[in-house]
Design an enzyme around this catalytic site. Structure first.
Site, mmCIF file in Angstrom:
data_model
loop_
_atom_site.group_PDB
_atom_site.id
_atom_site.type_symbol
_atom_site.label_atom_id
_atom_site.label_comp_id
_atom_site.label_asym_id
_atom_site.label_seq_id
_atom_site.Cartn_x
_atom_site.Cartn_y
_atom_site.Cartn_z
ATOM 1 C CE1 TYR A 1 -4.070 1.931 0.335
ATOM 2 C CE2 TYR A 1 -2.853 3.173 1.980
ATOM 3 C CZ TYR A 1 -3.943 3.040 1.152
ATOM 4 O OH TYR A 1 -4.909 4.014 1.130
ATOM 5 C CE LYS B 1 -3.941 5.075 -1.900
ATOM 6 N NZ LYS B 1 -4.941 5.574 -2.872
#
Length: 264
Positions: free
Chosen positions: A153, A157
């Protein structure tokens, strides 16, 4: 005060819930017409003339093109593309992956959280160029700081922030590209299917936050309105707007969390 998005048409991915739903509803309140694109049906009670929905997968080029085509057919134009659909890795540690799991999980998460943004932006590009429109991505505090997600993650991002800036450079002056980077928000973000992860649960408490509050999805919607509006047209492109309630000032406090949860 006049509506900030009067006459504009927006396509919002991940609009069936969470931040995407809050953004879509706020856009409607600001005078926009909205095409909601999600794997689940995104229904709305009221304003049927201003709302349309398409079910599909952001990982599919054909589904993204179909969503754009539906927006153009229904509303005649497209001014804003909001890339928001995402999944979370439930803060799975790097050591916690077997090589085979890492291979599959990387492909799944990046396909949704990064490739889905690129495919949606590409499908919308011609229509946005025609209206001198804009793109707004959902980034995260995880796009600049470690510890608020797992390795996949966090990497995804960071990638969103990079593609925001690169697309802003490449698409100027005809299309503006910006992102909103929320901190923790309880959205029920789904985990990685190939790992049989469910929705994340738990998260920080208000006492963990510098502002002593946990933001809700609707608290971020005004930022998307601003970046999509004519008010920001002369000044905002390549911007990643951090709205993390001061979380990054203090950093994560995982020892106080009951269980991993989504971070935007």
């Amino acid at each position: 005060m006049a509506p900030q998005l009067d006459g504009k048409v927006a396509l919002v991915t991940g609009a069936a819930g969470g931040i995407g739903r809050a953004v879509a509803e706020r856009f409607l309140a600001e005078g926009a017409r909205v095409l909601a694109f999600d794997r689940r049906e995104a229904t709305l009670a009221g304003k049927p003339e201003a709302w349309a929905a398409v079910t599909g997968d952001v990982r599919s080029p054909a589904d993204n093109e179909r969503a754009v085509a539906h927006a153009l057919s229904r509303f005649g134009r497209l001014d804003v593309f909001v890339g928001n659909a995402g999944i979370y890795d439930n803060r799975r540690s790097f050591r916690g992956f077997s090589p085979a799991e890492l291979d599959r999980a990387f492909d799944e998460l990046f396909a949704v959280d990064v490739k889905g943004y690129l495919l949606g932006a590409r499908a919308a590009l011609d229509a946005l160029t025609a209206t001198r429109g804009c793109i707004v991505f959902t980034s995260s505090v995880s796009g600049t700081h470690a510890g608020f997600g797992g390795v996949l993650y966090i990497a995804a991002k960071h990638a969103v922030n990079g593609l925001t800036r690169q697309l802003a450079l490449e698409l100027a002056p005809h299309v503006r590209v910006n992102a909103v980077a929320p901190g923790f928000v309880p959205t029920g973000l789904s985990g990685i299917e190939c790992l049989a992860q469910g929705q994340g649960s738990g998260g920080p408490t208000p006492a963990d936050m510098p502002l002593q509050a946990i933001a809700q999805p609707q608290d971020y919607a005004a930022a998307y309105v601003f970046l999509a509006s004519d008010a920001s047209a002369r000044t905002a492109t390549g911007t990643v707007l951090a709205l993390d309630a001061g979380t990054a000032v203090r950093g994560p406090r995982p020892a106080s969390w009951d269980a991993p949860g989504p971070t935007g």
